[in-house]
Design a protein around this motif. Structure first.
Motif, PDB file in Angstrom:
ATOM      1  N   ILE A 155       0.853  -1.200   0.000  1.00  0.00           N
ATOM      2  CA  ILE A 155       0.000   0.000   0.000  1.00  0.00           C
ATOM      3  C   ILE A 155       0.884   1.243   0.000  1.00  0.00           C
ATOM      4  CG2 ILE A 155      -1.647   1.315   1.415  1.00  0.00           C
ATOM      5  CD1 ILE A 155      -2.896  -1.357   2.217  1.00  0.00           C
ATOM      6  N   GLY A 156       0.510   2.195  -0.834  1.00  0.00           N
ATOM      7  CA  GLY A 156       1.301   3.422  -0.974  1.00  0.00           C
ATOM      8  C   GLY A 156       2.264   3.394  -2.137  1.00  0.00           C
ATOM      9  N   SER A 157       2.516   2.192  -2.714  1.00  0.00           N
ATOM     10  CA  SER A 157       3.424   2.115  -3.863  1.00  0.00           C
ATOM     11  C   SER A 157       2.814   2.868  -5.039  1.00  0.00           C
ATOM     12  CB  SER A 157       3.643   0.660  -4.289  1.00  0.00           C
ATOM     13  OG  SER A 157       4.292  -0.059  -3.277  1.00  0.00           O
ATOM     14  N   LYS A 158       3.658   3.563  -5.790  1.00  0.00           N
ATOM     15  CA  LYS A 158       3.238   4.205  -7.040  1.00  0.00           C
ATOM     16  C   LYS A 158       3.572   3.249  -8.179  1.00  0.00           C
ATOM     17  CE  LYS A 158       2.091   8.073  -4.954  1.00  0.00           C
ATOM     18  NZ  LYS A 158       3.012   9.192  -4.753  1.00  0.00           N
ATOM     19  N   VAL A 159       2.610   3.035  -9.050  1.00  0.00           N
ATOM     20  CA  VAL A 159       2.806   2.055 -10.128  1.00  0.00           C
ATOM     21  C   VAL A 159       2.441   2.647 -11.487  1.00  0.00           C
ATOM     22  CG1 VAL A 159       2.452   0.033  -8.666  1.00  0.00           C
ATOM     23  CG2 VAL A 159       0.484   1.088  -9.831  1.00  0.00           C
ATOM     24  N   SER A 160       3.109   2.147 -12.482  1.00  0.00           N
ATOM     25  CA  SER A 160       2.853   2.523 -13.876  1.00  0.00           C
ATOM     26  C   SER A 160       2.158   1.340 -14.555  1.00  0.00           C
ATOM     27  CB  SER A 160       4.192   2.816 -14.552  1.00  0.00           C
ATOM     28  OG  SER A 160       4.047   2.858 -15.948  1.00  0.00           O
ATOM     29  N   SER A 161       1.148   1.638 -15.376  1.00  0.00           N
ATOM     30  CA  SER A 161       0.408   0.577 -16.072  1.00  0.00           C
ATOM     31  C   SER A 161      -0.068   1.080 -17.430  1.00  0.00           C
ATOM     32  CB  SER A 161      -0.829   0.158 -15.257  1.00  0.00           C
ATOM     33  OG  SER A 161      -1.861   1.135 -15.413  1.00  0.00           O
ATOM     34  N   MET A 162      -0.645   0.188 -18.199  1.00  0.00           N
ATOM     35  CA  MET A 162      -1.329   0.582 -19.433  1.00  0.00           C
ATOM     36  C   MET A 162      -2.839   0.591 -19.229  1.00  0.00           C
ATOM     37  SD  MET A 162       0.585   1.618 -21.876  1.00  0.00           S
ATOM     38  CE  MET A 162      -0.401   1.410 -23.392  1.00  0.00           C
ATOM     39  N   LEU A 163      -3.255   0.749 -17.961  1.00  0.00           N
ATOM     40  CA  LEU A 163      -4.678   0.672 -17.629  1.00  0.00           C
ATOM     41  C   LEU A 163      -5.234   2.046 -17.250  1.00  0.00           C
ATOM     42  CD1 LEU A 163      -4.433  -2.719 -15.719  1.00  0.00           C
ATOM     43  CD2 LEU A 163      -5.470  -2.325 -17.964  1.00  0.00           C
ATOM     44  N   GLY A 164      -5.025   3.004 -18.161  1.00  0.00           N
ATOM     45  CA  GLY A 164      -5.584   4.337 -17.958  1.00  0.00           C
ATOM     46  C   GLY A 164      -7.050   4.404 -18.357  1.00  0.00           C
ATOM     47  N   TRP A 165      -7.596   5.603 -18.405  1.00  0.00           N
ATOM     48  CA  TRP A 165      -8.999   5.882 -18.764  1.00  0.00           C
ATOM     49  C   TRP A 165      -9.976   5.264 -17.762  1.00  0.00           C
ATOM     50  CZ3 TRP A 165     -10.106   8.971 -23.157  1.00  0.00           C
ATOM     51  CH2 TRP A 165      -9.046   9.154 -24.067  1.00  0.00           C
ATOM     52  N   ARG A 166      -9.538   5.063 -16.507  1.00  0.00           N
ATOM     53  CA  ARG A 166     -10.419   4.507 -15.472  1.00  0.00           C
ATOM     54  C   ARG A 166      -9.913   4.986 -14.116  1.00  0.00           C
ATOM     55  NH1 ARG A 166      -9.159  -1.269 -17.544  1.00  0.00           N
ATOM     56  NH2 ARG A 166      -8.402   0.051 -19.215  1.00  0.00           N
ATOM     57  N   SER A 167     -10.811   5.010 -13.162  1.00  0.00           N
ATOM     58  CA  SER A 167     -10.445   5.536 -11.836  1.00  0.00           C
ATOM     59  C   SER A 167      -9.649   4.535 -11.018  1.00  0.00           C
ATOM     60  CB  SER A 167     -11.704   5.963 -11.076  1.00  0.00           C
ATOM     61  OG  SER A 167     -12.539   4.837 -10.851  1.00  0.00           O
ATOM     62  N   HIS A 168      -9.978   3.251 -11.151  1.00  0.00           N
ATOM     63  CA  HIS A 168      -9.330   2.211 -10.342  1.00  0.00           C
ATOM     64  C   HIS A 168      -9.188   0.945 -11.180  1.00  0.00           C
ATOM     65  CE1 HIS A 168     -11.508   4.781  -7.454  1.00  0.00           C
ATOM     66  NE2 HIS A 168     -10.628   4.399  -6.521  1.00  0.00           N
ATOM     67  N   PHE A 169      -8.308   0.093 -10.738  1.00  0.00           N
ATOM     68  CA  PHE A 169      -8.278  -1.266 -11.312  1.00  0.00           C
ATOM     69  C   PHE A 169      -7.671  -2.236 -10.316  1.00  0.00           C
ATOM     70  CE2 PHE A 169      -4.250   0.645 -12.665  1.00  0.00           C
ATOM     71  CZ  PHE A 169      -3.326  -0.344 -12.398  1.00  0.00           C
ATOM     72  N   VAL A 170      -8.006  -3.501 -10.532  1.00  0.00           N
ATOM     73  CA  VAL A 170      -7.426  -4.589  -9.730  1.00  0.00           C
ATOM     74  C   VAL A 170      -6.432  -5.326 -10.603  1.00  0.00           C
ATOM     75  CG1 VAL A 170      -7.904  -6.821  -8.625  1.00  0.00           C
ATOM     76  CG2 VAL A 170      -9.421  -4.850  -8.232  1.00  0.00           C
ATOM     77  N   SER A 171      -5.309  -5.713 -10.012  1.00  0.00           N
ATOM     78  CA  SER A 171      -4.263  -6.381 -10.789  1.00  0.00           C
ATOM     79  C   SER A 171      -3.625  -7.472  -9.965  1.00  0.00           C
ATOM     80  CB  SER A 171      -3.200  -5.355 -11.195  1.00  0.00           C
ATOM     81  OG  SER A 171      -2.082  -5.999 -11.769  1.00  0.00           O
ATOM     82  N   ASP A 172      -3.038  -8.443 -10.651  1.00  0.00           N
ATOM     83  CA  ASP A 172      -2.192  -9.433  -9.970  1.00  0.00           C
ATOM     84  C   ASP A 172      -0.717  -9.092 -10.160  1.00  0.00           C
ATOM     85  OD1 ASP A 172      -1.684 -10.026 -12.579  1.00  0.00           O
ATOM     86  OD2 ASP A 172      -2.422 -12.092 -12.506  1.00  0.00           O
ATOM     87  N   GLY A 173      -0.452  -7.937 -10.771  1.00  0.00           N
ATOM     88  CA  GLY A 173       0.928  -7.493 -10.935  1.00  0.00           C
ATOM     89  C   GLY A 173       1.469  -7.649 -12.341  1.00  0.00           C
ATOM     90  N   ALA A 174       0.737  -8.386 -13.199  1.00  0.00           N
ATOM     91  CA  ALA A 174       1.232  -8.593 -14.571  1.00  0.00           C
ATOM     92  C   ALA A 174       1.277  -7.249 -15.317  1.00  0.00           C
ATOM     93  CB  ALA A 174       0.326  -9.579 -15.313  1.00  0.00           C
ATOM     94  N   GLU A 175       2.408  -6.972 -15.922  1.00  0.00           N
ATOM     95  CA  GLU A 175       2.619  -5.746 -16.713  1.00  0.00           C
ATOM     96  C   GLU A 175       2.402  -4.460 -15.909  1.00  0.00           C
ATOM     97  OE1 GLU A 175       1.109  -5.910 -20.748  1.00  0.00           O
ATOM     98  OE2 GLU A 175       1.042  -8.104 -20.631  1.00  0.00           O
ATOM     99  N   ILE A 176       2.650  -4.558 -14.605  1.00  0.00           N
ATOM    100  CA  ILE A 176       2.608  -3.382 -13.737  1.00  0.00           C
ATOM    101  C   ILE A 176       4.028  -3.117 -13.237  1.00  0.00           C
ATOM    102  CG2 ILE A 176       1.634  -2.364 -11.629  1.00  0.00           C
ATOM    103  CD1 ILE A 176      -0.512  -3.042 -13.698  1.00  0.00           C
ATOM    104  N   THR A 177       4.474  -1.882 -13.329  1.00  0.00           N
ATOM    105  CA  THR A 177       5.825  -1.524 -12.903  1.00  0.00           C
ATOM    106  C   THR A 177       5.753  -0.605 -11.686  1.00  0.00           C
ATOM    107  OG1 THR A 177       6.499  -1.583 -15.223  1.00  0.00           O
ATOM    108  CG2 THR A 177       8.005  -0.507 -13.686  1.00  0.00           C
ATOM    109  N   ILE A 178       6.502  -0.940 -10.651  1.00  0.00           N
ATOM    110  CA  ILE A 178       6.591  -0.043  -9.482  1.00  0.00           C
ATOM    111  C   ILE A 178       7.567   1.084  -9.820  1.00  0.00           C
ATOM    112  CG2 ILE A 178       7.257   0.132  -7.054  1.00  0.00           C
ATOM    113  CD1 ILE A 178       6.430  -2.774  -6.697  1.00  0.00           C
ATOM    114  N   LEU A 179       7.145   2.314  -9.588  1.00  0.00           N
ATOM    115  CA  LEU A 179       8.020   3.451  -9.908  1.00  0.00           C
ATOM    116  C   LEU A 179       9.122   3.572  -8.865  1.00  0.00           C
ATOM    117  CD1 LEU A 179       5.513   6.252 -10.962  1.00  0.00           C
ATOM    118  CD2 LEU A 179       6.676   4.564 -12.379  1.00  0.00           C
TER     119      LEU A 179
END
Lengths: 332, 332
Positions: free
Chosen positions: B87-111
């Protein structure tokens, strides 16, 4: 002695006509120490010469009105005061469009003794053959198993591109402008031939001939051919740009393809080249091509016009699709 | 929980309009073991997304009508059942155009933790910056002392191209669409700026700005810009083709330049590229760009729209020239 030469009388507007040329008589002085006299036996007409008839900056200086034209030629030394060029030697020069010339040897190459007709040093063993080899090997880096598309495939360059493509292990798709030329290409062993004048929709015909896409396009034509090729290139395809003959006689700017965004979508690499910049690789090419010719693996087709006075007709014929293979003029 | 997202309502014909988009409410299930919940803080709008709104084969799948759009985003982990994403980690994703999303970490990068605003990972430190760096270094191979021309030079990619070009020791000529943008480019230290909307003849203006010719053209625009660049390229010039934004909203095919024969005359190399294929070089880029930013050598300009509901306006604004530097949407 008296000589004959073809001069540029006026700059062509659009398709060249006989009126743009004049057969002139001249004379040359007796040779001096270190010089020799060459009687030209064969001269070359090539599409690139059309560009030199335009007064513009390019990779080669424009022809001048009232001056003799220039181009590849094969001749025989008939008088000599230069021990390096003995009488009877066959030489290659860029001093075509004339019956004779005197030289001190600068930029003159003595041809090797081969069983091959010396006229092929204007074609398959000369600039056009070297252009085909350079575009495939040094520019597009064609590899076995790839699909190669070549336009103007019955011409001096295209017919060698098609044959080298096969020898390199590629699947070769060729475009030509008549059924007779299509049969010629089939006889050379290409995998699919399109007659672009009768196929209806070139784009659809190319899609049919190369259903899995094109890895390498050897571009001789431009315009509609380039547009169709862009649509059917594979990702990371390469286009070696040798010529755009469809536009050489345009009198007004002709718009380019509307699908250039394919360059991004498919991450294409497009490269223009001029064979003279690669001439240090000529020995490597000549050794390979000489072997292919000796083994009968490359057919060296020629279309021959006879007589210096018919050189303009031969040149104009290039743009009327009158040649199959290399167009040459036999001078003597 | 309840979320908001922007869906593609209809495919744009020509310039996108607000009607092509819809703000929809949805819900997402509670996270399961191994998952985490991200609240998006920033999202990116980029010109390439226009291509994904067309139903065609390309390097990236088209958007689907009635489905949420996608694109670069920066968010914060607000719930987590995955120890790698606290919690509190900043992450980069290709899942824009939405307020929230749930992920298992695939294709998510911690900044990484840096003093730089995380929004810059959508711009100068993200895809646009990496695009600029890749085009200059890996595609065009710009070297010190060369002349670089960049179009759309005030945009997210172009403004970084201009600055990296200067840092690499090039003379930089930039094209933009307003006097205010021209001043911005001048403030970045470029050597010459053209306002293509007011310069009259772009070809003449480019000749004036680059009198000795162009070694490298970083192509973002297409059309008249490409035509002018072809006329002023030096021999053996290179064109890195990143985009052709002038054509993205065309409803009918727009002819290409009539001067493609310059590719042969000047022996040009033209290469399209997609930055994602070069992403293995991101660490090298990020190290260099991070240093430039820390040293104040690169200015990271942004144009910020606020609120997910304004994302379509931000996107449309890209094609109306409303951004200076990177266009981003602040979501929270």
């Amino acid at each position: 002695m008296n000589i004959q030469e073809i001069q540029l009388k006026s700059r062509p507007e659009g398709m060249p006509t006989a009126d743009n040329f004049v057969l002139a008589k001249g004379s040359i002085s007796p040779i001096k120490q270190g010089e020799f006299l060459v009687k030209n036996l064969w001269m070359s007409v090539d599409p690139y010469m059309r560009g030199r008839m335009i007064d513009r900056k390019s990779y080669i200086a424009p022809f001048q009105i009232g001056k003799v034209l220039e181009g590849g030629a094969i001749g025989e030394v008939i008088e000599s005061l230069n021990p390096a060029f003995s009488i009877g030697s066959k030489v290659s020069s860029m001093l075509g469009w004339r019956s004779h010339f005197v030289s001190d040897g600068a930029e003159i190459t003595i041809l090797p003794n081969t069983p091959i007709s010396e006229s092929h040093f204007l074609g398959v063993l000369g600039m056009p053959g070297m252009t085909a080899w350079t575009g495939l090997n040094r520019i597009a880096q064609l590899t076995a198993g790839e699909t190669l598309f070549v336009s103007a495939a019955s011409g001096a360059v295209g017919s060698v591109v098609a044959q080298i493509g096969k020898l390199m292990g590629a699947r070769v798709v060729a475009s030509v402008g008549s059924d007779e030329k299509a049969q010629y290409l089939t006889s050379l062993g290409v995998d699919a031939v399109i007659n672009y004048k009768t196929c209806g929709d070139l784009d659809a015909a190319l899609g049919h001939a190369a259903p899995e896409g094109i890895d390498v396009y050897f571009e001789n034509v431009g315009g509609e051919h380039l547009s169709a090729a862009l649509n059917h290139m594979k990702d990371h395809g390469r286009i070696a740009v040798c010529g755009m003959i469809a536009q050489y006689n345009d009198t007004a700017p002709t718009p380019g393809p509307s699908n250039l965004a394919q360059i991004i979508i498919k991450k294409l690499k497009i490269e223009g080249f001029i064979v003279f910049e690669h001439w240090d690789h000529y020995p490597q090419f000549a050794a390979q091509m000489g072997q292919w010719l000796a083994e009968g693996k490359v057919q060296a087709e020629q279309t021959i016009y006879e007589g210096l006075e018919n050189a303009p007709d031969a040149f104009i014929g290039l743009f009327e699709g009158k040649n199959r293979g290399k167009m040459v003029v036999k001078l003597a």
